[in-house]
Design an enzyme around this catalytic site. Structure first.
Site, PDB file in Angstrom:
ATOM      1  N   HIS A 151     -12.447 -11.784   4.686  1.00 13.39           N
ATOM      2  CA  HIS A 151     -11.936 -13.055   5.188  1.00 13.39           C
ATOM      3  C   HIS A 151     -12.939 -14.143   4.819  1.00 13.39           C
ATOM      4  O   HIS A 151     -14.123 -13.868   4.596  1.00 13.39           O
ATOM      5  CB  HIS A 151     -11.749 -12.999   6.703  1.00 13.39           C
ATOM      6  CG  HIS A 151     -10.545 -12.220   7.129  1.00 13.39           C
ATOM      7  ND1 HIS A 151     -10.415 -11.705   8.388  1.00 13.39           N
ATOM      8  CD2 HIS A 151      -9.413 -11.885   6.465  1.00 13.39           C
ATOM      9  CE1 HIS A 151      -9.247 -11.080   8.500  1.00 13.39           C
ATOM     10  NE2 HIS A 151      -8.631 -11.178   7.338  1.00 13.39           N
ATOM     11  N   GLY A 185      -5.795 -12.627  -1.319  1.00 12.11           N
ATOM     12  CA  GLY A 185      -5.230 -12.035  -0.109  1.00 12.11           C
ATOM     13  C   GLY A 185      -3.883 -12.610   0.290  1.00 12.11           C
ATOM     14  O   GLY A 185      -2.921 -11.865   0.497  1.00 12.11           O
ATOM     15  N   ASP A 242      -4.291  -7.674  -0.827  1.00 11.45           N
ATOM     16  CA  ASP A 242      -4.561  -6.549   0.078  1.00 11.45           C
ATOM     17  C   ASP A 242      -3.469  -5.490  -0.043  1.00 11.45           C
ATOM     18  O   ASP A 242      -3.739  -4.290   0.062  1.00 11.45           O
ATOM     19  CB  ASP A 242      -4.706  -7.013   1.519  1.00 11.45           C
ATOM     20  CG  ASP A 242      -3.498  -7.773   2.031  1.00 11.45           C
ATOM     21  OD1 ASP A 242      -2.884  -8.546   1.263  1.00 11.45           O
ATOM     22  OD2 ASP A 242      -3.161  -7.606   3.222  1.00 11.45           O
ATOM     23  N   ASP A 301     -12.683 -11.089   9.905  1.00  6.94           N
ATOM     24  CA  ASP A 301     -13.146 -11.994  10.946  1.00  6.94           C
ATOM     25  C   ASP A 301     -12.217 -11.824  12.148  1.00  6.94           C
ATOM     26  O   ASP A 301     -11.112 -12.348  12.148  1.00  6.94           O
ATOM     27  CB  ASP A 301     -13.114 -13.430  10.428  1.00  6.94           C
ATOM     28  CG  ASP A 301     -13.673 -14.418  11.425  1.00  6.94           C
ATOM     29  OD1 ASP A 301     -13.905 -14.040  12.597  1.00  6.94           O
ATOM     30  OD2 ASP A 301     -13.873 -15.579  11.043  1.00  6.94           O
ATOM     31  N   HIS A 311      -3.540 -17.665   6.687  1.00  8.22           N
ATOM     32  CA  HIS A 311      -3.350 -17.329   5.278  1.00  8.22           C
ATOM     33  C   HIS A 311      -4.147 -16.092   4.856  1.00  8.22           C
ATOM     34  O   HIS A 311      -3.946 -15.578   3.763  1.00  8.22           O
ATOM     35  CB  HIS A 311      -3.747 -18.516   4.385  1.00  8.22           C
ATOM     36  CG  HIS A 311      -5.224 -18.768   4.342  1.00  8.22           C
ATOM     37  ND1 HIS A 311      -5.860 -19.524   5.300  1.00  8.22           N
ATOM     38  CD2 HIS A 311      -6.180 -18.358   3.485  1.00  8.22           C
ATOM     39  CE1 HIS A 311      -7.163 -19.569   5.021  1.00  8.22           C
ATOM     40  NE2 HIS A 311      -7.379 -18.864   3.929  1.00  8.22           N
ATOM     41  N   ASP A 336      -4.098  -9.421   6.671  1.00  7.05           N
ATOM     42  CA  ASP A 336      -4.170  -8.675   7.926  1.00  7.05           C
ATOM     43  C   ASP A 336      -4.607  -7.250   7.604  1.00  7.05           C
ATOM     44  O   ASP A 336      -4.108  -6.642   6.655  1.00  7.05           O
ATOM     45  CB  ASP A 336      -2.800  -8.682   8.602  1.00  7.05           C
ATOM     46  CG  ASP A 336      -2.800  -7.935   9.923  1.00  7.05           C
ATOM     47  OD1 ASP A 336      -3.891  -7.685  10.478  1.00  7.05           O
ATOM     48  OD2 ASP A 336      -1.703  -7.605  10.398  1.00  7.05           O
ATOM     49  N   ARG A 357      -3.568   1.335   8.163  1.00  5.28           N
ATOM     50  CA  ARG A 357      -2.568   2.404   8.264  1.00  5.28           C
ATOM     51  C   ARG A 357      -2.589   3.296   7.027  1.00  5.28           C
ATOM     52  O   ARG A 357      -2.653   4.516   7.115  1.00  5.28           O
ATOM     53  CB  ARG A 357      -1.180   1.801   8.472  1.00  5.28           C
ATOM     54  CG  ARG A 357      -0.096   2.827   8.714  1.00  5.28           C
ATOM     55  CD  ARG A 357       1.271   2.194   8.974  1.00  5.28           C
ATOM     56  NE  ARG A 357       1.220   1.168  10.001  1.00  5.28           N
ATOM     57  CZ  ARG A 357       1.390  -0.151   9.784  1.00  5.28           C
ATOM     58  NH1 ARG A 357       1.637  -0.604   8.574  1.00  5.28           N
ATOM     59  NH2 ARG A 357       1.311  -1.006  10.784  1.00  5.28           N
TER      60      ARG A 357
END
Length: 130
Positions: free
Chosen positions: A7, A54, A59, A79, A86, A89, A95
């Site tokens: 981040h 990102g 990601d 963070d 933006h 995640d 997962r």
């Protein structure tokens, strides 16, 4: 291949961490999201494959590579307090890493543990080759 994501507020911390362990990171193929990869390549002169930023799904590209068995470890310095909308995640990436038993470091303490694991993993491969 090792994946690197951060981040915005964590990019300096990731840069410092990789600098401190540059020899280990330089010994691996690296992939990073756009601006994180540019920062690491420019500052540390590392050869890094850069995928999308990102917010543009970088990601998710890395997550896909985890699912394909191409990623050995992920360093995602996130963070938890001030991440911007933006920014990527960690949930989906966490997962897929859990499903495929890929270590995911989200802060400098877990990153240090993953670095030690990578060193042990490399040592084990060296002994098997002998």
């Amino acid at each position: 291949m090792i994946a690197l994501i951060a981040h915005d507020q964590q990019k300096p911390l990731l840069l410092q961490f990789v600098r401190e362990h540059r020899e280990l990171f330089a010994a691996h193929d690296l992939v990073a999201t756009g601006s994180t990869g540019r920062l690491l390549a420019d500052e540390l002169e590392l050869d890094i494959e850069r995928v999308a930023h990102g917010p543009a799904g970088g990601d998710l590209i890395i997550g896909g590579r985890v699912a394909e068995g191409k990623i050995l470890a992920v360093f995602f310095f996130r963070d938890p307090l001030t991440a911007q909308p933006h920014e990527p995640d960690v949930s989906a990436l966490m997962r897929v890493c859990d499903v495929h038993s890929i270590p995911l470091a989200t802060n400098s303490a877990t990153a240090l543990a993953v670095v030690e694991w990578l060193k042990l993993n490399a040592a084990g491969r060296s002994q098997q080759a002998e």
